[in-house]
Design an enzyme around this catalytic site. Structure first.
Site, PDB file in Angstrom:
ATOM      1  N   TYR A  63      -8.815  12.987  -0.443  1.00 34.60           N
ATOM      2  CA  TYR A  63      -8.190  13.949   0.466  1.00 34.60           C
ATOM      3  C   TYR A  63      -8.684  15.370   0.206  1.00 34.60           C
ATOM      4  CZ  TYR A  63      -5.235   9.998   1.529  1.00 34.60           C
ATOM      5  OH  TYR A  63      -4.792   8.766   1.904  1.00 34.60           O
ATOM      6  N   TYR A  88       4.584   4.856   3.621  1.00 32.99           N
ATOM      7  CA  TYR A  88       3.188   4.901   3.193  1.00 32.99           C
ATOM      8  C   TYR A  88       2.868   3.599   2.475  1.00 32.99           C
ATOM      9  CZ  TYR A  88      -1.124   5.906   0.815  1.00 32.99           C
ATOM     10  OH  TYR A  88      -2.423   5.805   0.361  1.00 32.99           O
ATOM     11  N   ASP A 128       7.425  -3.101  -0.575  1.00 33.95           N
ATOM     12  CA  ASP A 128       6.305  -2.454  -1.250  1.00 33.95           C
ATOM     13  C   ASP A 128       6.872  -1.625  -2.406  1.00 33.95           C
ATOM     14  OD1 ASP A 128       4.281  -0.804  -2.100  1.00 33.95           O
ATOM     15  OD2 ASP A 128       3.608  -0.208  -0.095  1.00 33.95           O
TER      16      ASP A 128
END
Ligand code: PLP
Length: 428
Positions: free
Chosen positions: A15, A143, A248
């Protein structure tokens, strides 16, 4: 060319704009909570190196196990062959996980484990003759990683992958669970967010293979902590509409939220669980997708007869022994006191940020402390301040946060919270 010049000219960083990478620190050593840079500067790794190094860097129990393994057998393929490291790690995971989650698929990284979990869900549905169940439901604000299918269930607007929206599979999004963890749980489904899920599953359930969410803590989607009541309701709705539940726990697993797994706050067990990040205590990339017996057996009855996935480095022995050692360190339960103490200290010391201009919210859960700003915080400001404050922070979006190693001392943690508050004060 100096090493840093070479880095700036040739290496991608996550990023980061190659033309304007911002300040970069050359790290030469890591031990416990400390990182040492080439110029001798030391900084506390308040990020646990992206949430992984829960026991601190270079824990001797983990490095010794890896050194012994590298002299014996660094790697062999996992097709048709097996080895003690994979079996020992499996034993430890089965013992730690709730009853029912007992079919472990090892993968190389968190994103891959999400791909594997989603693929398992689709192949399981196909095996039952539900060929149309190939889509996924999720909440906004989530996410799940950087690979394609994982990206498709990240928040489509604010998430890191909004840019790729046009190239991704279209999934079904409902609002993020609206009730925060510390708030009172309203029974009314219209108020607690479950009505939206029920409505989606009623309308589209026949197309949906699974619901995938991060339990209780949405991490890279915004450091948002929601009420476990939502998960209990979601489990029941998934069952009622014949949709699998994938949790997750890549960010939340192994004690980070104050429970061994974030799903333990709700007492909910998924059909498929994703683990990663802290699985090896931050020593080497590794992850797992763990299914229940129904899913695993069901896939075995599909036309393919086998689950169609097999990474080259599946069950890498070095990673497995790191996992065995890291899980071993959690066994004496010392982490519970450590995380509890960190939580209490974060609650006390981050209060200083509440009410500062620019601060929208301050929140803490387990060993996660967050100062949410009204505006985006430039991580490069934190990076340039780090050598001075001696604290390594990497804010994202509007969040200045820490996820320190559990072994951090009270004095070291005070340095972290001071640096966070200072950054909140200085942030434009
Ligand atoms: C980090 C993360 C991932 C991706 O893991 P990688 O190892 O970076 O691929 C997936 N889901 C969650 C919740 C994460 O925090």
């Amino acid at each position: 060319m100096t090493p840093l010049d070479f880095d700036a000219q040739h290496l991608w960083h996550p990023y980061t704009n190659v033309a304007d990478p911002g300040p970069m620190h050359l790290v030469t050593g890591a031990e416990g909570v400390w990182l040492t840079c080439s110029d001798g500067t030391r900084m506390i790794d308040a990020m646990s190196s992206w949430w992984c190094a829960i026991h601190g860097h270079r824990h001797p129990a983990i490095t010794t196990a890896m050194k012994q393994q590298i002299d014996t057998m660094p790697h062999v393929m996992f097709g048709g062959l097996t080895h003690t490291p994979a079996i020992e790690l499996g034993r430890k995971l089965v013992a730690l996980l709730p009853d029912g989650l007992n079919r472990i698929f090892y993968c190389d990284s968190g994103s891959v484990s999400v791909e594997v979990a989603m693929k398992m869900a689709v192949q399981y549905q196909m095996a039952r003759g539900h060929d149309g169940k190939v889509e996924f439901a999720t909440t906004r604000g989530g996410y799940h990683g950087d690979t394609w299918k994982a990206m498709s269930v990240c928040d489509p607007e604010n998430g890191m992958h909004g840019l790729f929206r046009g190239a991704l599979s279209i999934q079904h999004f409902i609002p993020r669970p609206p009730i925060r963890i510390d708030d009172v749980w309203p029974q009314d489904p219209a108020a607690n967010g479950l009505a939206a899920l029920e409505c989606l599953l009623r309308d589209k359930g026949r197309q949906i293979a699974a619901l995938i969410v991060e339990p209780v803590v949405q991490g890279a989607g915004g450091m948002y902590f929601y009420h476990p009541g939502w998960l209990r309701g979601a489990r029941a709705l998934c069952d009622a509409h014949d949709v699998l539940l994938i949790l997750d726990e890549i960010a939340t697993g192994f004690g980070r939220t104050g429970r061994l797994f974030a799903m333990d706050h709700a007492g909910v067990v998924p059909d498929i669980l994703c683990l990663g990040k802290a699985l090896t205590g931050g020593h080497i990339s590794f992850a797992a997708a763990v299914a229940n017996e129904t899913v695993a057996r069901g896939i075995g009855e599909s036309a393919a007869g086998v689950f169609m996935h097999g990474p080259t480095y599946m069950a890498n022995p070095l990673a497995c022994v790191a996992g065995v050692a890291s899980l071993g360190l959690l066994e004496d339960q010392g982490w519970q006191r450590q995380v509890g103490d960190i939580e209490a200290q974060l609650r006390a010391e981050l209060e200083a940020a509440r009410g500062l201009a620019g601060v929208a919210d301050v929140r803490v859960l387990g060993a996660i402390g967050v100062i949410e700003m009204h505006d985006t915080v430039d991580p490069r400001i934190a990076h340039s301040l780090a050598p001075e404050t001696g604290v390594w922070l990497r804010p994202f979006a509007r969040n200045i946060y820490c996820m320190p190693p559990y072994i951090i001392s009270p004095d070291e943690l005070s340095r972290v919270t001071s640096a966070m508050v200072a950054l909140a004060r200085g942030a434009p």
